[in-house]
Design an enzyme around this catalytic site. Structure first.
Site, mmCIF file in Angstrom:
data_model
loop_
_atom_site.group_PDB
_atom_site.id
_atom_site.type_symbol
_atom_site.label_atom_id
_atom_site.label_comp_id
_atom_site.label_asym_id
_atom_site.label_seq_id
_atom_site.Cartn_x
_atom_site.Cartn_y
_atom_site.Cartn_z
ATOM 1 C CG HIS A 307 15.986 1.234 -9.141
ATOM 2 N ND1 HIS A 307 17.249 0.890 -9.518
ATOM 3 C CD2 HIS A 307 15.256 0.532 -9.994
ATOM 4 C CE1 HIS A 307 17.175 0.232 -10.819
ATOM 5 N NE2 HIS A 307 15.899 0.051 -11.026
ATOM 6 C CG ASP A 364 7.601 -1.721 -12.085
ATOM 7 O OD1 ASP A 364 7.339 -1.599 -13.261
ATOM 8 O OD2 ASP A 364 8.742 -2.622 -11.705
HETATM 9 N N1 CMC Z 1 10.072 -0.736 0.847
HETATM 10 C C1 CMC Z 1 10.420 -0.859 2.063
HETATM 11 N N2 CMC Z 1 11.627 -0.802 2.439
HETATM 12 C C2 CMC Z 1 12.499 -0.832 1.251
HETATM 13 C C3 CMC Z 1 11.903 -0.959 0.060
HETATM 14 C C4 CMC Z 1 10.431 -1.082 -0.346
HETATM 15 N N3 CMC Z 1 10.263 -1.111 -1.441
HETATM 16 N N4 CMC Z 1 13.059 -1.095 -0.671
HETATM 17 C C5 CMC Z 1 14.130 -1.233 0.175
HETATM 18 N N5 CMC Z 1 13.843 -0.954 1.389
HETATM 19 C C6 CMC Z 1 14.555 -0.748 2.621
HETATM 20 C C7 CMC Z 1 15.406 -2.006 2.826
HETATM 21 O O1 CMC Z 1 14.587 -2.794 3.659
HETATM 22 C C8 CMC Z 1 16.741 -1.623 3.461
HETATM 23 O O2 CMC Z 1 16.554 -1.010 4.699
HETATM 24 P P1 CMC Z 1 17.476 -1.234 5.998
HETATM 25 O O3 CMC Z 1 18.689 -0.381 5.524
HETATM 26 O O4 CMC Z 1 17.128 -0.703 7.025
HETATM 27 O O5 CMC Z 1 17.886 -2.801 5.885
HETATM 28 C C9 CMC Z 1 16.998 -0.625 2.495
HETATM 29 O O6 CMC Z 1 15.873 -0.043 2.176
HETATM 30 C C10 CMC Z 1 17.896 -0.853 1.477
HETATM 31 O O7 CMC Z 1 17.302 -1.824 0.631
HETATM 32 P P2 CMC Z 1 17.916 -3.092 -0.315
HETATM 33 O O8 CMC Z 1 16.996 -4.149 0.052
HETATM 34 O O9 CMC Z 1 19.201 -3.232 0.415
HETATM 35 O O10 CMC Z 1 18.124 -2.461 -1.511
HETATM 36 P P3 CMC Z 1 18.361 -3.302 -2.963
HETATM 37 O O11 CMC Z 1 19.066 -2.219 -3.783
HETATM 38 O O12 CMC Z 1 19.120 -4.421 -2.648
HETATM 39 O O13 CMC Z 1 16.854 -3.463 -3.557
HETATM 40 C C11 CMC Z 1 14.915 -3.525 -4.641
HETATM 41 C C12 CMC Z 1 16.292 -2.856 -4.388
HETATM 42 C C13 CMC Z 1 14.208 -2.785 -6.170
HETATM 43 C C14 CMC Z 1 15.007 -4.934 -5.030
HETATM 44 C C15 CMC Z 1 14.146 -3.179 -3.451
HETATM 45 O O14 CMC Z 1 14.128 -1.560 -3.234
HETATM 46 C C16 CMC Z 1 12.634 -3.415 -3.695
HETATM 47 O O15 CMC Z 1 12.402 -4.794 -3.296
HETATM 48 N N6 CMC Z 1 11.663 -2.661 -4.022
HETATM 49 C C17 CMC Z 1 10.302 -3.140 -4.205
HETATM 50 C C18 CMC Z 1 10.148 -3.727 -5.442
HETATM 51 C C19 CMC Z 1 10.094 -3.220 -6.803
HETATM 52 O O16 CMC Z 1 9.329 -1.846 -6.878
HETATM 53 N N7 CMC Z 1 10.756 -3.575 -7.608
HETATM 54 C C20 CMC Z 1 10.793 -2.820 -9.048
HETATM 55 C C21 CMC Z 1 12.229 -2.069 -9.643
HETATM 56 S S1 CMC Z 1 12.197 -1.116 -10.618
HETATM 57 C C22 CMC Z 1 11.654 -2.101 -11.985
HETATM 58 C C23 CMC Z 1 13.076 -2.708 -12.366
HETATM 59 O O17 CMC Z 1 13.853 -2.219 -13.166
HETATM 60 O O18 CMC Z 1 13.055 -3.947 -12.314
#
Ligand code: CMC
Length: 424
Positions: A307, A364
């Site tokens: 998140h 989720d």
């Molecule tokens: N699985 C594997 N690795 C992950 C995941 C994941 N679900 N989420 C983040 N990471 C890794 C990412 O690859 C990165 O690694 P590194 O530092 O090596 O590059 C690190 O964690 C930081 O991730 P980020 O993409 O910079 O984090 P963000 O804040 O931009 O993204 C997110 C947040 C929710 C979009 C992402 O965690 C994600 O895509 N999760 C899966 C989709 C999901 O479950 N979404 C629902 C969110 S809750 C409901 C809502 O309110 O929408």
């Protein structure tokens, strides 16, 4: 208004010092007002809004490090277990939980607006029968704009209020019909003697052939709680989309349609559908280790994990997991996907890859398993999120329109071609 702290940040640009005021809210980090940077000929740069507050708000507070989520000051676990979804809607819209009389009045108001104009039902026929229900929702919610010309003066507080009631009241009808249409069943009309969640389940699952269809109270209670857990989440991508669209003066139905579009993506509300697809693909606990290796190689994401804001735990996920256990026990379901989900969670919470990145299950991760147990088809998961979040979106839209606001207009760091002439 936020309080000016008297503190100032000093930024040195091209040898010149700029003093930037700092404001305090009631909770959360202070913010640095960067407007004055513009006069120096610079923009600030923050792709993804990692550190940028886009507005002031009194509706919802999140402390991602501590796993706190408050609506108008009340913790989400208390609301989910001690208040109904409609009480939470009232709270988000009005700032206070309703008294008994206010609650009764609000429930009557909402139930009086659950029907949609009969012409709305014809919009559905324009969609392919295999359309994704979210595609239908984007279309039909936007189309509501065409039905309320006389109540679309966004400067008029009464117009704004009736629009909020209409949206909360009609969204379950539109959502249930988006399902009925894709399975080829006749639309079921709302019943005002049922609670909000019961009515939604009734419109989803009753058919003319089953006149005595009764909603299971265990499922209605779980549905109501799922709605509450999704009701609002401060300035997330879809809410920010609603605010940005609203900042142009666009009508609220069009703004909510924009919010539904933003929610659909798998990084946001589309994640609940993606979690079930992921669990299907993994298939069994035996394949979890191999799947986790793929995640670490960044070939796939662990859906339902991570998140932008929560870096400790998602408080909604805790209540959702508890609700999931209750529903499965009450229905006597022993879902192997729950076993699979728990194994994924166990590995992720102990594996340094996930621990270092502070990746925890989000709301989720478990919602799909409960929705499946309730009998909701996978394609409807994100629609249910949209249904429940409509009150959050419209609360933010109302908040924005109840005071001065500016059109949202970000800047950019241009990296394209410099000016050149066409040479022929
Ligand atoms: N699985 C594997 N690795 C992950 C995941 C994941 N679900 N989420 C983040 N990471 C890794 C990412 O690859 C990165 O690694 P590194 O530092 O090596 O590059 C690190 O964690 C930081 O991730 P980020 O993409 O910079 O984090 P963000 O804040 O931009 O993204 C997110 C947040 C929710 C979009 C992402 O965690 C994600 O895509 N999760 C899966 C989709 C999901 O479950 N979404 C629902 C969110 S809750 C409901 C809502 O309110 O929408």
């Amino acid at each position: 208004m936020s309080e000016a702290t008297g503190k100032k940040a000093v930024l040195e640009l091209d040898g010149k010092k700029i003093e930037l005021p700092i404001y305090s809210g009631t909770l959360g980090p202070d913010v640095v007002d960067v407007k004055d940077v513009l006069a120096s000929g610079h923009f600030t740069f923050d792709p993804g809004f990692m550190a940028t507050a886009s507005c002031e708000s009194k509706i919802t507070f999140i402390d991602g490090d501590k796993g706190i989520l408050l609506h108008r000051g009340y913790p989400i676990d208390q609301l989910a277990t001690q208040a109904s979804y409609l009480e939470t809607c009232y709270l988000l819209l009005n700032g206070e939980l309703p008294t008994a009389a206010q609650k009764a009045d609000f429930e009557v108001k909402v139930s009086q607006h659950t029907m949609v104009h009969d012409q709305v039902s014809r919009f559905y026929n324009g969609f392919r029968r295999d359309a994704h229900p979210m595609a239908i929702m984007v279309g039909v919610v936007g189309a509501l704009s065409a039905f309320y010309h006389n109540n679309l003066d966004i400067e008029d507080v009464n117009h704004r209020e009736i629009t909020a009631i209409r949206l909360v009241a009609k969204i379950p009808t539109l959502a249930a019909w988006s399902y009925k249409y894709t399975v080829g069943q006749p639309f079921v009309y709302p019943r005002n003697d049922l609670s909000y969640a019961e009515n939604f389940l009734y419109m989803m699952f009753a058919t003319p052939a089953d006149r005595d269809y009764k909603v299971n109270p265990v499922l209605a209670k779980a549905m109501d709680r799922i709605f509450t857990l999704h009701a609002d989440h401060e300035q997330n991508a879809s809410t920010s989309t609603v605010r940005l669209a609203g900042s142009t003066g666009a009508n609220p139905y069009a703004c909510i349609a924009a919010g539904i579009s933003a929610l659909w993506g798998p990084a946001h509300g589309g994640a609940n559908e993606a979690v079930l697809k992921m669990l299907d693909e993994i298939g069994s606990v035996d394949n979890v280790a191999e799947f986790m290796e793929k995640v670490k190689r960044k070939e796939v994401k662990l859906m339902g994990f991570g998140h932008r804001v929560y870096k400790n735990f998602d408080p909604r996920a805790k209540v959702m997991k508890q609700t999931c256990d209750e529903v499965l026990a009450a229905l006597g379901i022993n879902d192997p996907q729950l076993q699979l989900a728990m194994e994924l969670e166990r590995i992720a919470l102990s594996d340094p890859y996930f621990v270092e990145r502070k990746l925890y299950p989000n709301v989720d991760f478990y919602s799909g398993i409960i929705l499946k147990a309730i009998g909701i088809p996978t394609e409807m998961f994100t629609v249910i999120f949209a249904l429940a979040r409509t009150v959050g979106w419209i609360s933010h839209w109302l908040e924005m329109h109840s005071g001065p606001y500016k059109i949202g207009r970000p800047r950019q760091l241009y990296t394209g071609e410099t000016q050149r002439d066409i040479k022929r």
